[in-house]
Design an enzyme around this catalytic site. Structure first.
Site, short mmCIF file in Angstrom:
data_model
loop_
_atom_site.label_atom_id
_atom_site.label_comp_id
_atom_site.label_asym_id
_atom_site.label_seq_id
_atom_site.Cartn_x
_atom_site.Cartn_y
_atom_site.Cartn_z
N GLU A 100 0.82 -1.21 0.00
CA GLU A 100 0.00 0.00 0.00
C GLU A 100 0.86 1.27 0.00
O GLU A 100 0.45 2.30 -0.53
CB GLU A 100 -0.93 -0.01 1.22
CG GLU A 100 -2.11 0.93 1.09
CD GLU A 100 -3.15 0.69 2.17
OE1 GLU A 100 -4.23 1.30 2.08
OE2 GLU A 100 -2.90 -0.10 3.10
N HIS A 129 9.10 -26.35 1.94
CA HIS A 129 8.61 -27.48 1.15
C HIS A 129 7.58 -27.04 0.13
O HIS A 129 6.82 -27.86 -0.39
CB HIS A 129 8.03 -28.53 2.08
CG HIS A 129 8.96 -28.90 3.20
ND1 HIS A 129 10.05 -29.73 3.00
CD2 HIS A 129 9.01 -28.52 4.51
CE1 HIS A 129 10.71 -29.86 4.15
NE2 HIS A 129 10.11 -29.13 5.06
N LYS A 242 -12.95 2.20 -2.75
CA LYS A 242 -13.96 2.50 -1.72
C LYS A 242 -15.05 3.42 -2.29
O LYS A 242 -16.24 3.23 -2.02
CB LYS A 242 -13.29 3.18 -0.52
CG LYS A 242 -12.37 2.28 0.28
CD LYS A 242 -11.74 3.06 1.44
CE LYS A 242 -10.78 2.21 2.24
NZ LYS A 242 -10.13 2.97 3.33
#
Length: 253
Positions: A100, A129, A242
């Site tokens: 961000e 792994h 938003k």
């Protein structure tokens, strides 16, 4: 005020991702059982080291210099890999603050630069792994930040009476010793493949060291952002989403 509720003020000049050591983070930390005074003391103590005037001894400047040098050479992804279950969630906060703050379309002069470093959360030794295969033999575009803890809160004996050769090797050892071996083995393997990394080792994980880690990553993010010529404290890409979301809600009957 209308309900006569006591409130803590959220500092207006601190964005959410940088607010861990403000009342935003300290208030819930207190109820989680953390020693808030030790958190603040650890951060204050470490601040002097981050402000070390000798650039050759300043770990913040050295880290930033390495990151920028690698970025110029195409290393545009940053992996945070703690070898500690108690630090696992730190990687998710790092993902937010790194992405961000550094992923920006415009620089501070208004020029389109579309810059940024992509954060990748990892977890040792589990990801040895899985993701480590890519880190070791994939594209040369990743810098790994490796976190280790010397003295762990919990340790367990691996002593056993089984006759399997693979288990006999571990008998007489502890889980912490195995984790240390895994950590240092990974570092050696990275060196063998000429993969860049930053190694950070904590003597123990407590409030002081946790606050120091948080402050280090907050300051490192800020310094890298300013060095790239962007504003590390805004988030226009997030705000746009938003705004569109609220516009969408307003159209729903």
């Amino acid at each position: 005020k209308e309900k006569n509720v006591t409130c803590l003020q959220v500092p207006s000049n601190i964005g959410g991702r940088f607010s861990v050591l403000s009342s935003v983070g300290l208030f819930p930390a207190f109820f989680a059982g953390l020693n808030v005074s030790e958190l603040l003391f650890g951060a204050k103590e470490f601040k002097e080291e981050l402000l070390q005037p000798d650039y050759h001894k300043n770990i913040l400047v050295q880290s930033c210099g390495l990151i920028l040098d690698l970025y110029k050479r195409g290393f545009n992804q940053t992996v945070l890999m703690p070898y500690s279950s108690r630090l696992r969630n730190l990687s998710f906060w790092f993902v937010q603050i790194w992405a961000e703050s550094l992923g920006k379309k415009l620089d501070t002069q208004g020029k389109v630069v579309n810059t940024g470093l992509t954060p990748i959360p990892a977890y040792g030794a589990t990801d040895q792994h899985s993701q480590v295969q890519l880190f070791m033999e994939g594209p040369y575009d990743k810098l790994l930040i490796m976190l280790n803890v010397k003295e762990r809160q919990n340790d367990f004996s691996l002593k056993n009476s089984l006759t399997l050769p693979s288990l006999e090797k571990l008998s007489g050892r502890s889980l912490n010793q195995l984790m240390q071996a895994e950590y240092h083995g990974t570092l050696q393997a990275l060196e063998g493949e000429r993969r860049p990394y930053i190694s950070i080792t904590l003597e123990r994980l407590d409030e002081r060291s946790l606050a120091q880690l948080i402050l280090y990553f907050e300051c490192l993010t800020t310094l890298v952002g300013h060095s790239l010529g962007i504003d590390p404290f805004n988030q226009p890409g997030v705000e746009a989403g938003k705004r569109y979301a609220f516009e969408f809600l307003a159209k729903i009957n």
